[in-house]
Motif scaffolding. Structure first.
Motif, PDB file in Angstrom:
ATOM      1  N   GLY A 214       0.809  -1.214   0.000  1.00 47.76           N
ATOM      2  CA  GLY A 214       0.000   0.000   0.000  1.00 47.76           C
ATOM      3  C   GLY A 214       0.840   1.261   0.000  1.00 47.76           C
ATOM      4  N   ASP A 215       1.951   1.243   0.731  1.00 47.23           N
ATOM      5  CA  ASP A 215       2.803   2.432   0.785  1.00 47.23           C
ATOM      6  C   ASP A 215       3.498   2.684  -0.549  1.00 47.23           C
ATOM      7  N   VAL A 216       3.887   1.621  -1.234  1.00 50.10           N
ATOM      8  CA  VAL A 216       4.460   1.799  -2.572  1.00 50.10           C
ATOM      9  C   VAL A 216       3.395   2.331  -3.527  1.00 50.10           C
ATOM     10  N   ALA A 217       2.159   1.840  -3.391  1.00 48.73           N
ATOM     11  CA  ALA A 217       1.068   2.334  -4.236  1.00 48.73           C
ATOM     12  C   ALA A 217       0.822   3.822  -4.010  1.00 48.73           C
ATOM     13  N   THR A 218       0.881   4.251  -2.746  1.00 52.61           N
ATOM     14  CA  THR A 218       0.691   5.665  -2.433  1.00 52.61           C
ATOM     15  C   THR A 218       1.824   6.511  -3.002  1.00 52.61           C
ATOM     16  N   ALA A 219       3.060   6.011  -2.895  1.00 54.58           N
ATOM     17  CA  ALA A 219       4.218   6.742  -3.403  1.00 54.58           C
ATOM     18  C   ALA A 219       4.270   6.757  -4.926  1.00 54.58           C
ATOM     19  N   CYS A 220       3.656   5.759  -5.546  1.00 52.40           N
ATOM     20  CA  CYS A 220       3.667   5.626  -7.011  1.00 52.40           C
ATOM     21  C   CYS A 220       2.227   5.586  -7.507  1.00 52.40           C
ATOM     22  N   PRO A 221       1.495   6.701  -7.447  1.00 50.11           N
ATOM     23  CA  PRO A 221       0.073   6.690  -7.793  1.00 50.11           C
ATOM     24  C   PRO A 221      -0.217   6.272  -9.227  1.00 50.11           C
TER      25      PRO A 221
END
Length: 342
Positions: A214-221
C-alpha cells in the motif's frame, strides 16, 4: 619503493575466510593473520592499500553455492576492489608511485595484484576514492541498470530499492537528470530525507511500513514502470504488485537474502502478475557492459563537475575494520557507499 629493511620490519595483517556463514555473516567468519609482504613476480605490482571497497556481491563469494563470481575457499585471503600506491612494479605499464585501482586487492595493507587488472586513478577531477564509488562499479551499475536494462522513458516512475546505498543514490540522481520520476525505498527516515535532497520525489521506509504494498502504491500513484531491485525480498513483492503493464524489473542485487543466502528464496510467486503485465524481469551484471564503460564514466564525471551528482560515503578506518564494515553494509547499517580507509 619498499626497501628490504622496511619489508622486514613491516607487518601485513591479512583477513582469511575461516568459515562459511550459515546466516548473516559475522566478523567471526574471518581470521586476521600476520603474513609477510608478498613478492611481485613478472607482470605483477606490489601495492600499498589506501582504500578498500566492500560490496553486496561479495556475499555470494563467501558461500559454497554456485555464484556468478568465483568464490573463496576456506583459508583463502579475502579480495575485492581497492585503490593503492604502486611500491614495486614488474610491469612496463606502471611505475612506483602510481595510484591504481583493481578488483584484486587483498584485505591487507600490502597486496600483489596482476598489472593487467590495474587501472590508473587520477585525482585531478574527483577525489581518489570516487573510483570505487560513482566513477567506479556502483556508478556504472546505476548507469547501465537504469538506462540500458531498465530503459525508462521521460516521465515514467522508477522505483529504486536500497536508494541511499552506493548504487541507489546514483541511480536516483541519474533518473532525476534524465527526467524520470524517481521513488526511493530505504531503511530509515534519515536516509529518505537524503534521497529527497538528491532528487527523489518521495520514498517509503521499508523498516517501519506496516503495509509495504500500500505504501508503494501511495508513493507511485501511477504505478511502477521500472523497478531497480537492489534487495529482493518483500520490497520486490511490493514492487511487483504495483507494476504497470510492460513494466521492467532489473534485478541488480539480493542483499535482503544475506542471512539466508544458501536457502531457497521462498516468497510470493509472481508468474500470474508477470503474465498479466507482460513484464520483463532481467538480471543485471555490470561486466556485460564493459565496452561502454568509458562513455558512462565520461557522463558521470560531467554530471559531477556540473554539480548535478552528489555522493555520500560511509568510511571505516583501519585494516581491523574491514569485516565489520562488510557486515554492517549487508545489514543496511551504512549510509552511502561503504569504504575502508587504510
Amino acid at each position: 619503493m619498499v626497501d628490504s629493511e622496511e619489508k622486514v620490519m613491516a607487518t601485513n595483517p591479512s583477513w582469511l575466510l575461516q568459515s562459511y556463514p550459515s546466516a548473516m555473516p559475522t566478523a567471526e567468519n574471518w581470521a586476521l593473520e600476520e603474513r609477510p609482504i608478498p613478492e611481485a613476480a613478472d607482470g605483477e605490482l606490489l601495492v600499498r592499500t589506501l582504500w578498500l571497497s566492500v560490496d553486496p556481491y561479495m556475499r555470494g563469494r563467501i558461500s559454497p553455492a554456485k555464484n556468478y563470481a568465483a568464490g573463496f575457499k576456506l583459508g583463502d585471503l579475502m579480495r575485492g576492489g581497492g585503490i593503492g600506491e604502486v611500491m614495486i612494479s614488474e610491469s612496463p605499464d606502471f611505475k612506483p608511485g602510481d595510484i591504481v585501482m583493481s578488483d584484486y586487492f587483498g584485505w591487507q595493507p600490502f597486496s600483489v595484484i596482476p598489472a593487467a587488472s590495474a587501472k590508473p586513478v587520477t585525482t585531478t577531477d574527483a577525489p581518489m576514492q570516487s573510483a570505487l564509488s560513482y566513477l567506479g562499479m556502483p556508478g556504472l551499475t546505476a548507469y547501465f541498470a537504469l538506462l540500458k536494462t531498465g530503459s525508462p522513458r521521460v516521465g515514467e516512475t522508477v522505483l529504486i530499492s536500497a536508494a541511499a546505498g552506493a548504487v541507489g543514490q546514483i541511480a536516483g540522481q541519474i533518473a532525476r537528470i534524465k527526467g524520470f520520476d524517481p521513488v526511493a525505498v530505504a531503511g530509515s527516515d534519515e536516509k529518505l530525507e537524503w534521497c529527497k535532497e538528491l532528487g527523489y520525489r518521495t520514498g517509503v521506509n521499508h523498516r517501519t511500513s506496516a503495509d509495504l504494498v500500500g505504501d508503494v502504491a501511495t508513493a507511485c500513484p501511477s504505478g511502477v514502470d521500472v523497478f531497480v531491485d537492489n534487495t529482493a525480498g518483500p520490497i520486490h513483492d511490493a514492487a511487483m504488485l504495483n507494476l504497470n503493464t510492460f513494466g521492467r524489473v532489473v534485478v541488480v542485487g539480493t542483499v535482503a537474502l544475506a542471512d539466508r543466502f544458501d536457502q531457497p528464496d521462498i516468497g510470493l510467486r509472481h508468474l500470474r502478475r508477470t503474465l498479466i503485465t507482460r513484464a520483463r524481469i532481467e538480471g543485471f551484471l555490470l561486466d556485460d557492459h564493459e565496452r561502454e564503460y568509458e562513455t558512462a564514466i565520461a557522463a558521470l564525471l560531467s554530471w559531477y563537475k556540473q554539480g548535478l551528482l552528489q555522493t555520500r560515503e560511509d568510511v571505516a578506518e583501519g585494516i581491523e575494520a574491514v569485516p565489520h564494515a562488510f557486515v554492517r553494509m549487508l545489514k543496511g547499517e551504512n549510509f552511502g557507499k561503504q569504504l575502508v580507509k587504510l
